[in-house]
Design an enzyme around this catalytic site. Structure first.
Site, PDB file in Angstrom:
ATOM      1  N   GLY A  62      46.772  54.735  57.068  1.00 23.33           N
ATOM      2  CA  GLY A  62      48.127  54.137  57.178  1.00 23.33           C
ATOM      3  C   GLY A  62      48.455  52.915  56.391  1.00 23.33           C
ATOM      4  O   GLY A  62      49.781  52.698  56.365  1.00 23.33           O
TER       5      GLY A  62
ATOM      6  N   PRO B  33      41.661  55.964  55.683  1.00 23.78           N
ATOM      7  CA  PRO B  33      42.554  55.722  54.798  1.00 23.78           C
ATOM      8  C   PRO B  33      42.591  56.785  53.770  1.00 23.78           C
ATOM      9  O   PRO B  33      41.699  57.437  53.239  1.00 23.78           O
ATOM     10  CB  PRO B  33      41.922  54.351  54.002  1.00 23.78           C
ATOM     11  CG  PRO B  33      40.459  54.370  54.244  1.00 23.78           C
ATOM     12  CD  PRO B  33      40.269  55.211  55.410  1.00 23.78           C
ATOM     13  N   GLY B  34      43.922  56.874  53.359  1.00 24.61           N
ATOM     14  CA  GLY B  34      43.921  57.891  52.291  1.00 24.61           C
ATOM     15  C   GLY B  34      44.731  56.994  50.988  1.00 24.61           C
ATOM     16  O   GLY B  34      44.030  56.891  50.174  1.00 24.61           O
ATOM     17  N   ARG B  35      46.012  56.764  51.526  1.00 27.10           N
ATOM     18  CA  ARG B  35      46.724  56.220  50.208  1.00 27.10           C
ATOM     19  C   ARG B  35      46.348  54.877  49.734  1.00 27.10           C
ATOM     20  O   ARG B  35      46.159  54.719  48.450  1.00 27.10           O
ATOM     21  CB  ARG B  35      48.090  55.772  50.712  1.00 27.10           C
ATOM     22  CG  ARG B  35      49.196  55.424  49.989  1.00 27.10           C
ATOM     23  CD  ARG B  35      50.528  54.884  50.594  1.00 27.10           C
ATOM     24  NE  ARG B  35      50.970  56.029  51.452  1.00 27.10           N
ATOM     25  CZ  ARG B  35      51.826  56.831  51.295  1.00 27.10           C
ATOM     26  NH1 ARG B  35      52.329  57.019  50.251  1.00 27.10           N
ATOM     27  NH2 ARG B  35      52.157  57.543  52.400  1.00 27.10           N
TER      28      ARG B  35
ATOM     29  N   ARG C 183      57.369  62.866  46.148  1.00 34.47           N
ATOM     30  CA  ARG C 183      57.805  61.949  46.807  1.00 34.47           C
ATOM     31  C   ARG C 183      59.032  61.317  46.636  1.00 34.47           C
ATOM     32  O   ARG C 183      59.762  60.889  47.714  1.00 34.47           O
ATOM     33  CB  ARG C 183      56.604  60.698  46.660  1.00 34.47           C
ATOM     34  CG  ARG C 183      55.046  61.218  47.219  1.00 34.47           C
ATOM     35  CD  ARG C 183      54.194  59.835  47.256  1.00 34.47           C
ATOM     36  NE  ARG C 183      54.546  58.851  47.858  1.00 34.47           N
ATOM     37  CZ  ARG C 183      55.099  57.849  47.866  1.00 34.47           C
ATOM     38  NH1 ARG C 183      55.478  57.663  46.726  1.00 34.47           N
ATOM     39  NH2 ARG C 183      55.542  57.008  48.772  1.00 34.47           N
TER      40      ARG C 183
ATOM     41  N   TYR D 260      60.876  61.528  50.205  1.00 37.66           N
ATOM     42  CA  TYR D 260      60.754  60.187  50.817  1.00 37.66           C
ATOM     43  C   TYR D 260      61.747  59.056  50.337  1.00 37.66           C
ATOM     44  O   TYR D 260      61.681  58.003  50.642  1.00 37.66           O
ATOM     45  CB  TYR D 260      59.361  59.739  50.865  1.00 37.66           C
ATOM     46  CG  TYR D 260      58.554  60.412  51.401  1.00 37.66           C
ATOM     47  CD1 TYR D 260      58.292  61.347  52.691  1.00 37.66           C
ATOM     48  CD2 TYR D 260      57.209  60.493  50.805  1.00 37.66           C
ATOM     49  CE1 TYR D 260      57.476  61.954  53.063  1.00 37.66           C
ATOM     50  CE2 TYR D 260      56.163  61.310  51.224  1.00 37.66           C
ATOM     51  CZ  TYR D 260      56.298  62.079  52.204  1.00 37.66           C
ATOM     52  OH  TYR D 260      55.157  62.792  52.737  1.00 37.66           O
TER      53      TYR D 260
ATOM     54  N   CYS E 103      66.222  73.020  39.107  1.00 38.20           N
ATOM     55  CA  CYS E 103      67.397  72.994  39.147  1.00 38.20           C
ATOM     56  C   CYS E 103      67.713  72.474  40.592  1.00 38.20           C
ATOM     57  O   CYS E 103      68.109  73.426  41.697  1.00 38.20           O
ATOM     58  CB  CYS E 103      67.828  74.678  39.133  1.00 38.20           C
ATOM     59  SG  CYS E 103      67.205  75.363  37.604  1.00 38.20           S
TER      60      CYS E 103
HETATM   61  C1  LIG Z   1      47.554  61.315  56.628  1.00 41.24           C
HETATM   62  C2  LIG Z   1      46.533  60.901  57.779  1.00 41.24           C
HETATM   63  C3  LIG Z   1      45.736  59.815  57.285  1.00 41.24           C
HETATM   64  C4  LIG Z   1      45.923  59.115  56.118  1.00 41.24           C
HETATM   65  O1  LIG Z   1      46.996  58.262  55.906  1.00 41.24           O
HETATM   66  P1  LIG Z   1      47.129  57.224  54.939  1.00 41.24           P
HETATM   67  O2  LIG Z   1      48.569  56.700  55.142  1.00 41.24           O
HETATM   68  O3  LIG Z   1      47.204  57.992  53.386  1.00 41.24           O
HETATM   69  O4  LIG Z   1      46.176  56.050  55.052  1.00 41.24           O
HETATM   70  C5  LIG Z   1      44.718  59.354  58.382  1.00 41.24           C
HETATM   71  N1  LIG Z   1      44.511  59.864  59.380  1.00 41.24           N
HETATM   72  C6  LIG Z   1      45.460  60.943  59.693  1.00 41.24           C
HETATM   73  C7  LIG Z   1      45.077  61.931  60.901  1.00 41.24           C
HETATM   74  C8  LIG Z   1      46.273  61.561  58.833  1.00 41.24           C
HETATM   75  O5  LIG Z   1      47.094  62.533  59.390  1.00 41.24           O
END
Ligand SMILES: *Cc1c(COP(=O)(O)O)cnc(C)c1O
Length: 422
Positions: free
Chosen positions: A241, A276-278, A314, A318, A346
């Site tokens: 997150g 972490p992802g983003r 996105r 969003y 479209c």
């Molecule tokens: C989407 C998600 C993440 C990653 O979130 P980021 O905002 O990209 O860091 C981590 N854990 C869970 C369970 C998620 O659904």
């Protein structure tokens, strides 16, 4: 910080001219930087160890599920957080050891749970009582016990976009805070469940440390309650997150984030996991696109590009902001004017930017949407029967196509006409 910079007036991805990639693979195309991935991973890993934490990083695969990206992070030591069997298979295919994979998600099916158990993954984060009961049955049938953390919903407002907040009680995620203790007790009585920890994930693109701190403190309280109930809580999964700057936001640094963890949870003797992802992949990717044509509307100028909302959802989903820069650097004194940068789909929502101040553009010019490494290619679709965008991974002076553009023949081949129509 990333590795997409101008050199002598041309945008480079590390040591590769972006124009050379466009020339080689066509547009639109995603391009990722290995050095940027490594830098982000390193900054986070250093922050966690610098704060004295025993913590692992499980990369949230949904942010960018390309196998080469996962493998790049796995080679640096990352595990994986997956939310479907498909993602689990990707993580395994990328070489992530099963014992570093965590399975999250609110709607895991029986088949997915069985596959996860049989793969021997590290932990399953369970989000409801029925899922817990089902998982226990599936484990018992295989003579196994599933390593489980309950994902609790700490009911904190992450202060982020409504569609990516997950930790409020109105959200579908996690186990209701007020019932967590009771459901932990149920879990203990299930023969196929081995309760190992607590998990939470409160949302995405957080730009403030306060909601994290609040959630961590609630987790701390819960650990005390559970330990008093006789549970051996040895793992805490704190979700992902942490936000990245898209438009001048100043999210907490990984060091701030790690310090908040250490201050709230550091003395509990638990192994921590973050997902972490983003943070790892956002700045590490760009979307390369070409101007199809310029169009003067009644009240505004449109730059119509060959990328669209199906490639990068996105902005439409969003209202997200992506910086847009030309691949050929504009002179500092170029006359800038506001224009809308739109795709060919479209839908009016197929708009990447409204009234963005840009230098003069012409058909054929290359543009780049920055910070497109997270939730870009992984959210892409084929809407309007557009082919999925290829993905390119750069490392130093080299680049490789890590997902090729499919052909129109492949797109059509998956569909069949029933015999009553032939
Ligand atoms: C989407 C998600 C993440 C990653 O979130 P980021 O905002 O990209 O860091 C981590 N854990 C869970 C369970 C998620 O659904």
């Amino acid at each position: 910080m990333d590795h997409f910079e101008y050199r002598d007036g041309w945008l480079f991805a590390e040591d590769v001219p972006v124009a050379a990639i466009a020339e080689a693979v066509g547009t639109p195309a995603y391009c990722y930087s290995t050095a940027t991935l490594a830098r982000h991973y390193g900054v986070l890993a250093d922050a966690l160890s610098g704060a004295g934490l025993d913590a692992g990083i499980c990369y949230a695969v949904k942010a960018n599920s390309n196998i080469a990206v996962i493998r790049t992070l796995a080679a640096l030591g990352a595990g994986a957080d997956v939310v479907s069997e498909g993602e689990l298979r990707r993580a395994l295919a990328a070489g992530v050891p099963a014992d570093r994979i965590v399975f999250s998600g609110v709607g895991k099916t029986a088949e997915e749970l069985a596959f996860a158990l049989e793969s021997g993954i590290h932990q399953i984060n369970v989000e409801s009582e029925p899922e817990l009961a089902l998982l226990s049955e599936i484990a018992v049938a295989r003579g196994m016990r599933a390593p489980v953390a309950l994902r609790v919903n700490p009911d904190v407002d992450a202060g982020t976009h409504e569609k990516i907040t997950t930790g409020r009680k109105e959200n579908k995620f996690g186990i209701e805070w007020a019932r967590a203790r009771e459901i932990y007790r149920q879990a203990r009585d299930l023969p196929g469940i081995d309760v190992v920890g607590v998990a939470c994930h409160i949302g995405s693109q957080l730009t403030d440390i306060a909601p994290f701190r609040e959630a961590f403190l609630r987790i701390r309280d819960l650990v005390a309650v559970l330990r008093a109930d006789g549970f051996t809580i040895r793992r805490l999964d704190l979700g992902g997150g942490l936000g990245v700057p898209y438009e001048g936001e100043t999210p907490p640094s990984p060091a701030d984030y790690a310090r908040a963890m250490a201050a709230t949870l550091g003395d509990l003797g638990c192994r921590l996991v973050v997902e972490p992802g983003r943070l790892l992949v956002g700045n590490a990717g760009i979307l390369i696109t070409r101007v199809v044509r310029m169009k003067e509307g009644a009240t505004r100028t449109f730059a119509i590009v060959d990328a669209a909302m199906n490639d990068l959802l996105r902005p439409a989903l969003y209202d997200a902001h992506h910086a847009i820069v030309p691949v050929a650097q504009a002179p500092a004194d170029a006359p800038r004017r506001p224009m809308d940068v739109v795709g060919p789909i479209c839908e009016t929502g197929d708009t990447f930017a409204r009234q963005r101040s840009l230098p003069p553009l012409a058909a054929g010019d290359l543009l780049v949407l920055r910070t497109a490494g997270a939730y870009g290619a992984s959210m892409a679709s084929t809407y309007n029967s557009r082919l999925l965008v290829p993905e390119i991974l750069v490392k130093g002076a080299h680049f490789a196509v890590v997902r090729r553009r499919p052909t129109y023949e492949e797109m059509l081949a998956a569909e069949t006409v029933p015999d009553w129509l032939t």
